[in-house]
Design a protein around this motif. Sequence first.
Motif, short mmCIF file in Angstrom:
data_model
loop_
_atom_site.label_atom_id
_atom_site.label_comp_id
_atom_site.label_asym_id
_atom_site.label_seq_id
_atom_site.Cartn_x
_atom_site.Cartn_y
_atom_site.Cartn_z
N UNK A 1 -52.02 -16.07 -31.60
CA UNK A 1 -51.61 -15.91 -30.29
C UNK A 1 -51.69 -17.26 -30.00
N UNK A 2 -52.98 -17.43 -29.41
CA UNK A 2 -53.56 -19.00 -28.53
C UNK A 2 -52.76 -20.13 -29.51
N UNK A 3 -53.22 -20.35 -30.80
CA UNK A 3 -51.98 -21.44 -31.45
C UNK A 3 -51.30 -21.31 -32.01
N UNK A 4 -50.32 -19.98 -31.90
CA UNK A 4 -49.22 -19.68 -31.92
C UNK A 4 -48.70 -20.49 -33.59
N UNK A 5 -49.44 -19.83 -34.32
CA UNK A 5 -49.72 -20.55 -36.09
C UNK A 5 -49.06 -19.42 -36.52
N UNK A 6 -48.41 -19.25 -37.96
CA UNK A 6 -47.54 -17.84 -38.16
C UNK A 6 -48.95 -17.46 -39.41
N UNK B 1 -52.10 -6.65 -29.07
CA UNK B 1 -53.58 -6.94 -28.60
C UNK B 1 -53.48 -8.47 -28.91
N UNK B 2 -54.11 -8.88 -27.52
CA UNK B 2 -54.47 -10.69 -27.28
C UNK B 2 -55.62 -10.89 -27.04
N UNK B 3 -56.94 -10.30 -27.84
CA UNK B 3 -58.00 -11.01 -27.58
C UNK B 3 -58.99 -12.04 -26.82
N UNK B 4 -59.00 -11.82 -26.15
CA UNK B 4 -59.65 -13.52 -24.91
C UNK B 4 -61.13 -13.55 -25.85
N UNK B 5 -61.11 -14.67 -26.15
CA UNK B 5 -62.34 -15.85 -27.13
C UNK B 5 -63.56 -15.17 -25.64
N UNK B 6 -63.09 -15.46 -24.49
CA UNK B 6 -64.17 -15.38 -23.81
C UNK B 6 -64.62 -14.42 -23.33
N UNK C 1 -43.77 -11.35 -27.46
CA UNK C 1 -44.26 -11.05 -27.84
C UNK C 1 -43.72 -9.78 -27.19
N UNK C 2 -43.70 -9.48 -25.58
CA UNK C 2 -43.19 -8.06 -24.98
C UNK C 2 -42.36 -8.22 -24.96
N UNK C 3 -41.18 -10.08 -25.14
CA UNK C 3 -39.81 -10.10 -25.19
C UNK C 3 -39.07 -8.61 -26.44
N UNK D 1 -52.42 -20.27 -20.20
CA UNK D 1 -50.93 -19.94 -20.41
C UNK D 1 -50.04 -19.88 -21.76
N UNK D 2 -51.83 -19.81 -22.64
CA UNK D 2 -51.65 -19.48 -24.25
C UNK D 2 -51.72 -17.90 -24.25
N UNK D 3 -52.06 -17.44 -23.93
CA UNK D 3 -52.63 -16.20 -23.26
C UNK D 3 -50.90 -15.70 -22.96
N UNK D 4 -50.78 -15.87 -22.11
CA UNK D 4 -48.82 -15.70 -21.39
C UNK D 4 -47.79 -16.16 -22.42
#
Length: 535
Positions: free
Chosen positions: A388-393, A430-435, A503-505, A494-497
Amino acid sequence: MQPSARILRACVDSPFCSSLRVVVLQLVWFKRDLRVHDHAPLVAAAEAGRVLPVFVHEPEVQQADDFSPRHAAFLRDSLDALHTALGTRGVALLELRGSLPDVFDELCDVLPIAAIHAHEETGNAITYVRDRRVRAWAKRRGVPLHERPGAGVVRRLATRDGWHDRWVATMRRPCAPAPEVLVGATDDELRRVPASLRFARPNGTQTDATTGPRARQRGGREEAESLLHSFLHERGEDYRRAMSSPSEAELACSRISAHLAFGTLSNREAYQAARVRVRELRDSAATVAPSGRASLVRWQQSLVSFASRLEWRDHFTQKLEDEPALEHQPFSPLYADVWPHEVDMSRLDAWRTGHTGFPLVDACMRSLEATGWLTFRMRAMVMSFASHYLWLHWRHAGTVLARAFVDYEPGIHWMQCQMQAGSTGINTIRIYNPVKQAEEHDPDGTFVRRWVPELAALPSGDLYRPWATPAMVQLMHGLRIGGDYPLPLVSPESAHGQARDTLHAVKRQAQHSGESARVWKQHGSRRTPLGRPNR
Ligand SMILES: Cc1cc2nc3c(=O)[nH]c(=O)nc-3n(C[C@H](O)[C@H](O)[C@H](O)COP(=O)(O)OP(=O)(O)OC[C@H]3O[C@@H](n4cnc5c(N)ncnc54)[C@H](O)[C@@H]3O)c2cc1C
């Protein structure tokens, strides 16, 4: 020695031996089931006559990108232990090398092999294709190949309905007892095995190229039994509470995963041992002092959670068994091109080596590199971060993790990678927020300070967002963010958003609900032992 084994031994040694049962050999093909306990193929082979236990080091498997030196080291320990276990029962384990079925073909040229006995394996695409080749070869050559289920995973499953009840029934069936005595090939027969097929067993302790022998878990049956015992009797009380804490989970979790993956322990053995312990605890309830009641409840809850996870193991593996393509393809084709197929190596390397600028992610990846293990919640968080944050496959990030986890198990691994990335279509995104994860699961910063020592001096308030640490505080602690420790690789907000919107699209597409229904019908869990849906 058992009487039947004694008679068999006498016949084999006799120059007049004539019975076919004595002349021929039953090949037991060990794969990811490196034990003599609860090993139905071994028992069946022993009942049929003389046993030839074989393990084949296959270049296709051991040079694949999901196999690493730490797997080789755990495998070595486990094979050494299996040598001992079989040796004390009277037979030698034959370690061979080469591709299958060629190795079996050559073996059948020189030895009287009557049948091959093995467990069904739900492995990666390489072992899937290999098993099909072996089956076709066995048919051509006229060698019966007897494959038996290894756990609660069902081959050629028609429907997921009723899977849970079937799993419980399988787990409650008695474990196959370890044969006390086995009769094997004669020395003369073993000498006939071509030198080109023999695997040279290394001397001395194997080291994991990245970490040395101490830092990784050791393989072998004794280790497996000891971990299971200490978990069920000493370490497991706080399992439910502590399983998500990166520092506490190391001891509070069972740590049997690598043993289940290499089969030094069976899932059924673990399940039955847990049941025995639950019964013991229940029986002790009447006599336990009031001061001990809370502890008893904690134990009971922890073991219920543990048993659920043993079922999840087979639940996830069943998905790969039913649809082997899931190792490489998303559950739903709607997610096929969501992530870039080209790998961004600088991002992947920063994540792999623990230099993303996000302290909990970096601590997890560094600790994984050193130990080969992470607790579930941290695995989910690092996978979500990569996707999600790094957008890696998920394939690229998943391969890094597959090599790093000593317990790599394709059936769990690829299903979890997809689930955490959000490509299943049936799970909540589920997008985990690392902080936030750091604040919840490492509140005093013990884990981050241990694995990211360059941040150790930072006060807790700054530890999880070092990029926001005022320049004066950095100076006071002799630390420069952007020098001694990296600035964040991406902007967290911005990565999270972006990940959420993308994904919601996909989820809003017209075909999505039909696709989800299809995926759920084929793979969705109908219930768990706790009655909660686990998809
Ligand atoms: C991205 C990702 C990848 C994973 N890859 C693997 C893998 O390759 N191999 C692997 O064994 N587990 C994998 N897991 C699941 C889980 O994290 C590990 O099984 C667990 O952390 C192993 O530690 P343990 O033996 O102490 O587990 P415990 O918590 O003590 O659980 C006991 C056993 O139950 C099974 N289990 C536990 N959690 C799960 C789960 N969520 N799903 C399925 N089975 C479970 C395992 O066999 C485990 O050994 C993965 C999880 C994620 C999020």
